[in-house]
Scaffold this active site. Structure first.
Site, PDB file in Angstrom:
ATOM      1  N   VAL A 126      -7.071   5.646 -21.789  1.00 16.81           N
ATOM      2  CA  VAL A 126      -7.086   3.799 -21.536  1.00 16.81           C
ATOM      3  C   VAL A 126      -8.960   3.826 -20.449  1.00 16.81           C
ATOM      4  O   VAL A 126      -9.438   3.988 -19.727  1.00 16.81           O
ATOM      5  CB  VAL A 126      -6.323   3.638 -20.337  1.00 16.81           C
ATOM      6  CG1 VAL A 126      -6.331   1.829 -20.672  1.00 16.81           C
ATOM      7  CG2 VAL A 126      -4.792   4.468 -21.137  1.00 16.81           C
TER       8      VAL A 126
ATOM      9  N   ASN B  30       2.767   2.963 -10.615  1.00 14.08           N
ATOM     10  CA  ASN B  30       1.558   2.689 -11.350  1.00 14.08           C
ATOM     11  C   ASN B  30       0.328   3.012 -10.636  1.00 14.08           C
ATOM     12  O   ASN B  30      -1.045   3.780 -11.176  1.00 14.08           O
ATOM     13  CB  ASN B  30       1.198   1.444 -11.816  1.00 14.08           C
ATOM     14  CG  ASN B  30      -0.280   1.077 -12.413  1.00 14.08           C
ATOM     15  OD1 ASN B  30      -0.775   1.603 -13.227  1.00 14.08           O
ATOM     16  ND2 ASN B  30      -0.593   0.785 -11.802  1.00 14.08           N
TER      17      ASN B  30
ATOM     18  N   SER C 201      -0.113  11.196 -17.224  1.00 12.62           N
ATOM     19  CA  SER C 201      -1.595  11.276 -18.094  1.00 12.62           C
ATOM     20  C   SER C 201      -1.165  13.086 -18.545  1.00 12.62           C
ATOM     21  O   SER C 201      -0.071  13.454 -18.667  1.00 12.62           O
ATOM     22  CB  SER C 201      -2.677  11.911 -16.663  1.00 12.62           C
ATOM     23  OG  SER C 201      -3.668  12.188 -17.672  1.00 12.62           O
TER      24      SER C 201
ATOM     25  N   ASP D  89       0.730  -1.291   0.139  1.00  8.80           N
ATOM     26  CA  ASP D  89      -0.207   0.292   0.099  1.00  8.80           C
ATOM     27  C   ASP D  89       0.979   0.936   0.197  1.00  8.80           C
ATOM     28  O   ASP D  89       1.086   1.108   0.704  1.00  8.80           O
ATOM     29  CB  ASP D  89      -0.774   0.284   1.674  1.00  8.80           C
ATOM     30  CG  ASP D  89      -2.473   0.588   1.151  1.00  8.80           C
ATOM     31  OD1 ASP D  89      -1.257   1.887   0.286  1.00  8.80           O
ATOM     32  OD2 ASP D  89      -2.958   0.979   2.482  1.00  8.80           O
TER      33      ASP D  89
ATOM     34  N   VAL E  73      -3.450  18.547 -11.175  1.00  5.54           N
ATOM     35  CA  VAL E  73      -2.476  18.503  -9.827  1.00  5.54           C
ATOM     36  C   VAL E  73      -1.348  17.934  -9.765  1.00  5.54           C
ATOM     37  O   VAL E  73      -0.689  18.065  -9.174  1.00  5.54           O
ATOM     38  CB  VAL E  73      -2.639  18.982  -9.162  1.00  5.54           C
ATOM     39  CG1 VAL E  73      -1.735  19.898  -7.572  1.00  5.54           C
ATOM     40  CG2 VAL E  73      -3.423  20.518  -9.173  1.00  5.54           C
TER      41      VAL E  73
ATOM     42  N   THR F 299     -10.676   1.703 -18.295  1.00  9.79           N
ATOM     43  CA  THR F 299     -10.550   0.978 -17.059  1.00  9.79           C
ATOM     44  C   THR F 299     -11.295   1.178 -16.312  1.00  9.79           C
ATOM     45  O   THR F 299     -12.107   1.576 -15.986  1.00  9.79           O
ATOM     46  CB  THR F 299      -9.336   1.432 -16.724  1.00  9.79           C
ATOM     47  OG1 THR F 299      -9.505   2.426 -15.916  1.00  9.79           O
ATOM     48  CG2 THR F 299      -7.467   1.259 -17.145  1.00  9.79           C
TER      49      THR F 299
ATOM     50  N   TYR G 131      -6.795  16.272  -9.887  1.00 11.36           N
ATOM     51  CA  TYR G 131      -5.952  14.567 -10.640  1.00 11.36           C
ATOM     52  C   TYR G 131      -4.757  14.936 -11.495  1.00 11.36           C
ATOM     53  O   TYR G 131      -3.901  14.907 -11.549  1.00 11.36           O
ATOM     54  CB  TYR G 131      -6.677  14.108 -11.190  1.00 11.36           C
ATOM     55  CG  TYR G 131      -6.598  12.904 -12.176  1.00 11.36           C
ATOM     56  CD1 TYR G 131      -5.779  11.683 -11.555  1.00 11.36           C
ATOM     57  CD2 TYR G 131      -6.397  12.593 -13.383  1.00 11.36           C
ATOM     58  CE1 TYR G 131      -5.671  10.307 -11.971  1.00 11.36           C
ATOM     59  CE2 TYR G 131      -5.327  11.988 -13.648  1.00 11.36           C
ATOM     60  CZ  TYR G 131      -5.227  10.987 -13.581  1.00 11.36           C
ATOM     61  OH  TYR G 131      -5.080   9.393 -14.083  1.00 11.36           O
TER      62      TYR G 131
ATOM     63  N   LYS H 171      -0.981  15.085 -11.393  1.00 10.01           N
ATOM     64  CA  LYS H 171       0.020  14.259 -11.922  1.00 10.01           C
ATOM     65  C   LYS H 171       1.172  15.018 -12.936  1.00 10.01           C
ATOM     66  O   LYS H 171       2.212  14.961 -12.971  1.00 10.01           O
ATOM     67  CB  LYS H 171      -0.817  13.439 -13.300  1.00 10.01           C
ATOM     68  CG  LYS H 171      -1.566  12.573 -13.208  1.00 10.01           C
ATOM     69  CD  LYS H 171      -0.610  11.263 -12.923  1.00 10.01           C
ATOM     70  CE  LYS H 171      -1.719  10.065 -12.525  1.00 10.01           C
ATOM     71  NZ  LYS H 171      -0.848   8.791 -12.386  1.00 10.01           N
TER      72      LYS H 171
END
Length: 277
Positions: free
Chosen positions: A230, A91, A140, A64, A197, A232, A195, A199
């Site tokens: 993608v 990842n 991303s 984790d 920020v 997912t 998200y 990345k």
């Protein structure tokens, strides 16, 4: 205890989506042990079983990335059984695709997972990297600098001498904006700002850490990659690519790219892009 001389590849968040396909690709082509890690042991072992049914042989360990003790236990396991890590794929990440505007608590949880966890990994796992290791940060197109709307941060994050402290100031200023509500959130980075920020901060950290490795005289290559949009669970099955196609860019960096490719932002097809365009 005898340490195995085999090479070691590690994928965080490897039980599903792009992470699972990266593990699959590494198992097929990487000359060494491949560790599928996941925070949920049951889901992780189910993923390993699925790969084993296809004739592949991944190893599994609970990890984790948001819990320092968990990262420490994994590092101790690797240090006990191996001579170091050759490939590390960062990842693990989260996104609530159904919420373009998060409350502060949700934004903090996302940034803790997607960005602050990298600092824990840097502190605990980087010391056991091989000298010529490869680190792949799954970013991303939302990790490009142009996603940020505040000019001061467009200028600061693009500096050649950018520091970790400045990246932390950037992230923490966004979190303060998230406390102030939707308007401040929008002004900073627009929809899915948390998200974006996380990345952008990951991308910036990649460049800072590559400079540090170089200054330390290490041949470690660290790059970030946009795997494409993608399909997912995280994207609610919306996207242009299958997870298998999304793994192509990360696998290129892990297995095929020249070691001289360092501190870059790589597109899903393997070509380099200007992060600050």
């Amino acid at each position: 205890m005898y340490k195995m001389e085999t090479k070691v590849a590690v994928v965080t968040g490897g039980n599903r989506g792009i992470g699972f396909e990266i593990v699959k690709g590494l198992c097929a082509k990487f000359d060494g042990a491949v560790y599928l890690t996941a925070r949920n042991e049951e889901k992780g072992r189910q993923a390993v079983k699925k790969l084993e049914e296809n004739g592949l042989k991944p190893s599994f360990h609970v990890l984790d990335v948001t819990i320092e003790e968990s990262v420490q236990k994994f590092a101790e396991y690797i240090s006990t059984h191996h001579t170091g890590i050759d490939v590390l794929v960062n990842n693990a990440g989260i996104l609530d695709f159904d919420k373009p505007f998060s409350c502060y608590d949700d934004a903090k949880k996302l940034i803790d997972t997607n960005f602050f966890s990298l600092l824990t990994i840097s502190k605990i796992l980087y010391p056991i990297l091989k000298n010529d290791a490869r680190i792949i940060n799954i970013s991303s197109d939302w990790g490009l600098l142009s996603n940020i709307r505040k000019q001061v941060w467009l200028d600061t994050l693009n500096k050649d001498d950018l520091t970790l402290d400045e990246i932390l100031q950037f992230v923490n200023e966004f979190l303060e904006a998230a406390k102030s509500g939707k308007n401040s959130f929008m002004t900073f980075a627009g929809p899915y700002g948390d998200y974006k920020v996380s990345k952008v901060a990951m991308s910036a950290l990649t460049f800072v850490q590559q400079r540090e490795f170089r200054e330390q005289g290490k041949d470690v290559a660290i790059n970030c990659v946009h795997p494409g949009f993608v399909k997912t669970d995280m994207t609610m099955e919306m996207g242009d690519f299958t997870p298998e196609r999304g793994a192509r860019g990360p696998l290129y960096l892990a297995l095929e790219a020249p070691q001289s490719l360092k501190g870059t932002f790589v597109w899903h097809d393997g070509h380099q892009v200007n992060w600050d365009d």
